[in-house]
Scaffold this active site. Structure first.
Site, PDB file in Angstrom:
ATOM      1  N   CYS A 207       0.846  -1.183   0.000  1.00 13.74           N
ATOM      2  CA  CYS A 207       0.000   0.000   0.000  1.00 13.74           C
ATOM      3  C   CYS A 207       0.880   1.231   0.000  1.00 13.74           C
ATOM      4  CB  CYS A 207      -0.857   0.023   1.269  1.00 13.74           C
ATOM      5  SG  CYS A 207      -1.687  -1.544   1.583  1.00 13.74           S
TER       6      CYS A 207
ATOM      7  N   ARG B 188       1.448   1.788  -5.968  1.00 17.19           N
ATOM      8  CA  ARG B 188       1.741   0.823  -4.905  1.00 17.19           C
ATOM      9  C   ARG B 188       0.512  -0.022  -4.538  1.00 17.19           C
ATOM     10  NH1 ARG B 188       6.397   1.860  -2.110  1.00 17.19           N
ATOM     11  NH2 ARG B 188       5.572   0.761  -0.318  1.00 17.19           N
TER      12      ARG B 188
ATOM     13  N   TRP C   7      -3.801  -1.963  -1.323  1.00 16.62           N
ATOM     14  CA  TRP C   7      -3.830  -3.172  -2.154  1.00 16.62           C
ATOM     15  C   TRP C   7      -4.126  -4.299  -1.170  1.00 16.62           C
ATOM     16  CZ3 TRP C   7      -0.168  -7.400  -2.901  1.00 16.62           C
ATOM     17  CH2 TRP C   7      -0.421  -8.150  -4.042  1.00 16.62           C
TER      18      TRP C   7
ATOM     19  N   ASN D 280       0.815  -0.046   6.174  1.00 17.83           N
ATOM     20  CA  ASN D 280       1.292  -0.868   5.059  1.00 17.83           C
ATOM     21  C   ASN D 280       2.016  -2.059   5.678  1.00 17.83           C
ATOM     22  OD1 ASN D 280       2.291  -1.851   2.661  1.00 17.83           O
ATOM     23  ND2 ASN D 280       3.896  -0.306   2.466  1.00 17.83           N
ATOM     24  N   GLY D 281       1.722  -3.275   5.202  1.00 14.94           N
ATOM     25  CA  GLY D 281       2.397  -4.456   5.752  1.00 14.94           C
ATOM     26  C   GLY D 281       1.371  -5.447   6.274  1.00 14.94           C
TER      27      GLY D 281
ATOM     28  N   GLU E 254      11.217 -12.946 -19.936  1.00 17.65           N
ATOM     29  CA  GLU E 254      10.751 -11.592 -19.634  1.00 17.65           C
ATOM     30  C   GLU E 254       9.692 -11.136 -20.646  1.00 17.65           C
ATOM     31  OE1 GLU E 254      10.755  -9.790 -17.220  1.00 17.65           O
ATOM     32  OE2 GLU E 254      10.412  -7.761 -17.929  1.00 17.65           O
TER      33      GLU E 254
ATOM     34  N   LYS F 265       5.952 -10.003 -19.427  1.00 13.88           N
ATOM     35  CA  LYS F 265       5.377  -8.693 -19.757  1.00 13.88           C
ATOM     36  C   LYS F 265       4.041  -8.879 -20.460  1.00 13.88           C
ATOM     37  CE  LYS F 265       7.278  -6.833 -17.952  1.00 13.88           C
ATOM     38  NZ  LYS F 265       8.182  -6.481 -16.905  1.00 13.88           N
TER      39      LYS F 265
ATOM     40  N   GLU G 255       1.327 -10.020 -17.956  1.00 12.95           N
ATOM     41  CA  GLU G 255       0.989  -8.987 -16.973  1.00 12.95           C
ATOM     42  C   GLU G 255       0.057  -7.932 -17.515  1.00 12.95           C
ATOM     43  OE1 GLU G 255       4.189  -7.204 -14.086  1.00 12.95           O
ATOM     44  OE2 GLU G 255       5.042  -7.663 -16.022  1.00 12.95           O
TER      45      GLU G 255
ATOM     46  N   HIS H 256      10.509 -30.793 -25.868  1.00 17.66           N
ATOM     47  CA  HIS H 256      10.325 -31.721 -24.744  1.00 17.66           C
ATOM     48  C   HIS H 256       8.933 -31.581 -24.124  1.00 17.66           C
ATOM     49  CE1 HIS H 256      14.451 -33.015 -25.014  1.00 17.66           C
ATOM     50  NE2 HIS H 256      14.841 -31.751 -25.026  1.00 17.66           N
TER      51      HIS H 256
ATOM     52  N   LYS I 148       3.155  -2.569  -7.577  1.00 15.64           N
ATOM     53  CA  LYS I 148       4.513  -2.271  -8.027  1.00 15.64           C
ATOM     54  C   LYS I 148       5.552  -2.974  -7.185  1.00 15.64           C
ATOM     55  CE  LYS I 148       7.634  -0.288 -10.519  1.00 15.64           C
ATOM     56  NZ  LYS I 148       7.861  -0.988 -11.794  1.00 15.64           N
TER      57      LYS I 148
HETATM   58  C1  F6R Z   1       7.089  -7.478 -13.493  1.00 17.28           C
HETATM   59  C2  F6R Z   1       7.459  -6.927 -12.207  1.00 17.28           C
HETATM   60  C3  F6R Z   1       7.618  -7.862 -11.060  1.00 17.28           C
HETATM   61  C4  F6R Z   1       8.833  -7.448 -10.224  1.00 17.28           C
HETATM   62  C5  F6R Z   1       8.934  -8.313  -8.962  1.00 17.28           C
HETATM   63  C6  F6R Z   1      10.169  -7.966  -8.161  1.00 17.28           C
HETATM   64  O1  F6R Z   1       6.943  -6.466 -14.447  1.00 17.28           O
HETATM   65  O2  F6R Z   1       7.634  -5.754 -12.077  1.00 17.28           O
HETATM   66  O3  F6R Z   1       7.731  -9.180 -11.494  1.00 17.28           O
HETATM   67  O4  F6R Z   1       9.982  -7.591 -11.010  1.00 17.28           O
HETATM   68  O5  F6R Z   1       7.790  -8.115  -8.176  1.00 17.28           O
HETATM   69  O6  F6R Z   1      10.171  -6.624  -7.822  1.00 17.28           O
HETATM   70  P1  F6R Z   1      11.496  -5.911  -7.325  1.00 17.28           P
HETATM   71  O7  F6R Z   1      12.417  -5.803  -8.490  1.00 17.28           O
HETATM   72  O8  F6R Z   1      11.049  -4.574  -6.824  1.00 17.28           O
HETATM   73  O9  F6R Z   1      12.075  -6.783  -6.261  1.00 17.28           O
END
Ligand code: F6R
Length: 596
Positions: A2, A28, A74, A100-101, A469, A473, A476, A492, A591
């Site tokens: 959050c 966030r 969140w 937050n937490g 990756e 992307k 997501e 495989h 995020k």
């Molecule tokens: C994907 C994404 C997440 C973060 C993951 C780790 O686009 O952003 O998969 O890479 O949550 O986040 P960090 O790098 O902040 O530890």
């Protein structure tokens, strides 16, 4: 995960400042939001939905005051309803708390409070806090002592801010969740992250675990859990407020994709000595690892897979672990260096893995974007990727900068035979990337496959993490099925999924054995009628088997990984845009994920 904001000393502008801060923190978490203003009585407004829903609710109320706190949520405990939104209050409405937490012992605290006669109105763990404060006030504690007493009873992770009716102050504390103060002459801010108040000040104080802050009209003070004053450094943030706006792009993600050349220049600046063919790793000193274990999650894990290959190529045993798996079964570490890769520096799984390694006596280093983040403070060493703030939930520029930073780390810590070639590739990278971004045909390709049933990505060696990756992307931000595979693994099992409805994106760089084998894998999918998109520097004949080609300039294969990834970022972006997705805030995601 959050976002918290607090503000003291902006007079009539306090409420607007809080809402502005929340809009900057929406990345966030974004399922509900609320604010509380402190005066003789507390006034409060909270709403499920986005910050705009809160704005609309506020337009029908008359909140005022010069001290306030706010929150964007969140969900972790309880669905995103108005009742579960923060701030939360005590029975009398004299205390408001944002958090937050996760409070791990909330159930036992709640049971005790209910047995003592308290009434709860939400399903959240947070709500125990205002009721604990209420109890302490009833016992005669002053507001600061009451908040301290409540905090002392909590187990788990938290950043907490509280206001109490009749007290023109904000009280805050943190444990395993970020909090930073912003200092602006007359006004003082409190937030989970700097963008919340960066439009007003660049002077910041990062709180550490166990610290307690009081903000009021006379200024701010940080104390430890015993109330002893802590002298804090005031830092200056180096990025501009405009860096957190969209600068004319439709989405933060697109802006951040286009910021990559600049981000890479920042990452490389003053760290590469082209003449000497050497790199300077800030003040990391001589770490000379005999082995490296990477821990990371999501996109950062893909960067870690790439980093581990770089170390192995330099003759150092290296492995990348998913952080959430590492801590459950810590591998033998010996005298390996444990490297966390985390853009935010706050990802709970990565922090746990690093702590597990530290407990076993390992030396730790974090590769991160956020100065003052928990990982940066807890690890023995921090190496910054200098990508600037990233607001879009899907990581883009931070991934490229992680790859560049991992190249620097390997060059600085090992003796690579091809250091000069790598440095040349890195030096050319920002310009090469600019060209790829300017000329990419990814948007056209995206339009052709918007209706695809699934998307597959393949690559080998350093291009394997790029394939992973690319798929992450795509899932997501488009909410469509996508998978990344090591090119050789396709036969495989996954080949059974390949049809004329499943475009396959193949990253083929160079013309060595790896590249030629990947071309062989491309032929296998082409023979199953799958549309093929080759992301290639044109050194093999993969174009003969591909329906479309996305070109990258010839360069070192390490740099080519960043260039190929840029096409895939744009591909996902334009597919998601065509599907009308909420690109900067994909559903169910946040995020930075501060829960395990
Ligand atoms: C994907 C994404 C997440 C973060 C993951 C780790 O686009 O952003 O998969 O890479 O949550 O986040 P960090 O790098 O902040 O530890």
């Amino acid at each position: 995960m959050c976002g918290i904001i607090g503000c003291v000393g902006r007079g009539d502008e306090t409420l607007d400042t809080l809402v502005h801060g929340l809009s900057k923190l929406e990345y966030r978490g974004y399922d509900s939001a609320g604010v509380a203003m402190s005066g003789d009585r507390l006034s409060l407004c909270k709403k499920s939905g986005k910050i705009d829903d809160l704005r609309e609710a506020l337009s029908k109320t008359s909140l005022s005051g010069s001290v306030g706190i706010g929150h964007t949520r969140w969900s972790t405990h309880g669905p995103p309803t108005d009742a579960n939104s923060h701030p939360h209050q005590d029975c009398k409405g004299d205390v408001a708390v944002v958090h937050n937490g996760i409070i791990e012992n909330y159930q036992s605290l709640r049971d005790e409070l209910v047995a003592a006669g308290h009434t709860f109105t939400s399903d959240t763990d947070t709500e125990v806090v205002p009721h604990l404060i209420e109890d302490a006030l009833a016992d005669g504690a002053d507001p600061e002592a009451a908040v301290r007493r409540a905090i002392a009873q909590l187990e788990g992770s938290y950043a907490i801010a509280a206001v109490v009716a009749g007290t023109d102050a904000i009280f805050a504390a943190r444990h395993d969740s970020p909090l930073v103060l912003g200092l602006d002459g007359g006004a003082t801010y409190l937030a989970s992250d700097v963008p919340a108040f960066r439009d007003f000040t660049d002077k910041v104080v990062y709180l550490s675990d166990g610290e307690f802050a009081r903000l009021d009209a006379s200024g701010w003070e940080v104390t430890d859990s015993d109330g002893v004053r802590v002298e804090k450094d005031v830092d200056t943030v180096e990025w501009d407020p405009e860096e957190t706006g969209k600068s004319g792009y439709d989405h933060f993600m697109l802006k951040e994709i286009h910021e990559q050349p600049r981000a890479l220049r920042q990452c490389l600046r003053e760290r590469v000595d082209e003449m000497a063919g050497a790199v300077d790793l800030d003040d990391l000193g001589d770490l000379s690892p005999t082995g490296v274990q990477f821990v990371a999650c999501g996109t950062s894990y893909h960067a870690a897979l790439y980093g581990a290959q770089l170390f192995r190529e330099a003759g150092i045993p290296a492995q990348a672990f998913l952080a959430s798996e590492y801590a459950t079964s810590v591998p033998p570490i010996g005298d390996a260096l444990v490297v966390g890769v985390t853009q935010s520096g706050e990802t709970a799984d990565t922090l746990s893995a690093l702590r597990a390694a530290q407990k076993r006596g390992a030396r730790t280093l974090v590769v991160t974007n956020v100065v003052g983040s928990t990982a940066a403070r807890e690890c023995d060493h921090a190496f910054y990727i200098r990508a600037g703030p990233e607001i879009g939930v899907a990581a883009s520029k931070t991934f490229s900068s992680q790859l560049a930073a991992l190249n620097l780390l390997t060059l600085g810590m090992t003796n690579s035979d091809d250091a000069r070639e790598v440095i040349n590739g890195l030096r050319e990278l920002p310009g090469d990337l600019q060209r790829v971004l300017d000329e990419s045909r990814a948007e056209e390709v995206a339009e052709m496959y918007t209706d695809a049933g699934a998307y597959f990505f393949i690559g080998r060696g350093l291009q394997f993490p790029v394939a992973l990756e690319g798929a992450l992307k795509m899932k997501e931000i488009t909410y469509k099925h996508a998978e990344g595979f090591a090119a050789g693994e396709l036969k495989h099992g996954p080949l059974a999924l390949v049809t004329s409805e499943t475009p396959v994106f193949a990253v083929v760089i160079g013309d060595d054995e790896k590249a030629r084998k990947t071309v062989g894998n491309v032929k296998e999918v082409e023979a199953r009628d799958a549309p093929v998109v080759a992301i290639t520097d044109g050194q093999t004949d993969v174009h003969r088997y591909a329906d479309h080609v996305l070109e990258v300039p010839e360069t070192h294969e390490r740099a080519a990984a960043v260039l190929a990834n840029a096409h895939l970022q744009l591909l996902s972006y334009y597919t998601a845009a065509k599907l009308g997705r909420n690109i900067d805030k994909p559903r169910n995601l946040a995020k930075s994920v501060t829960v395990e």
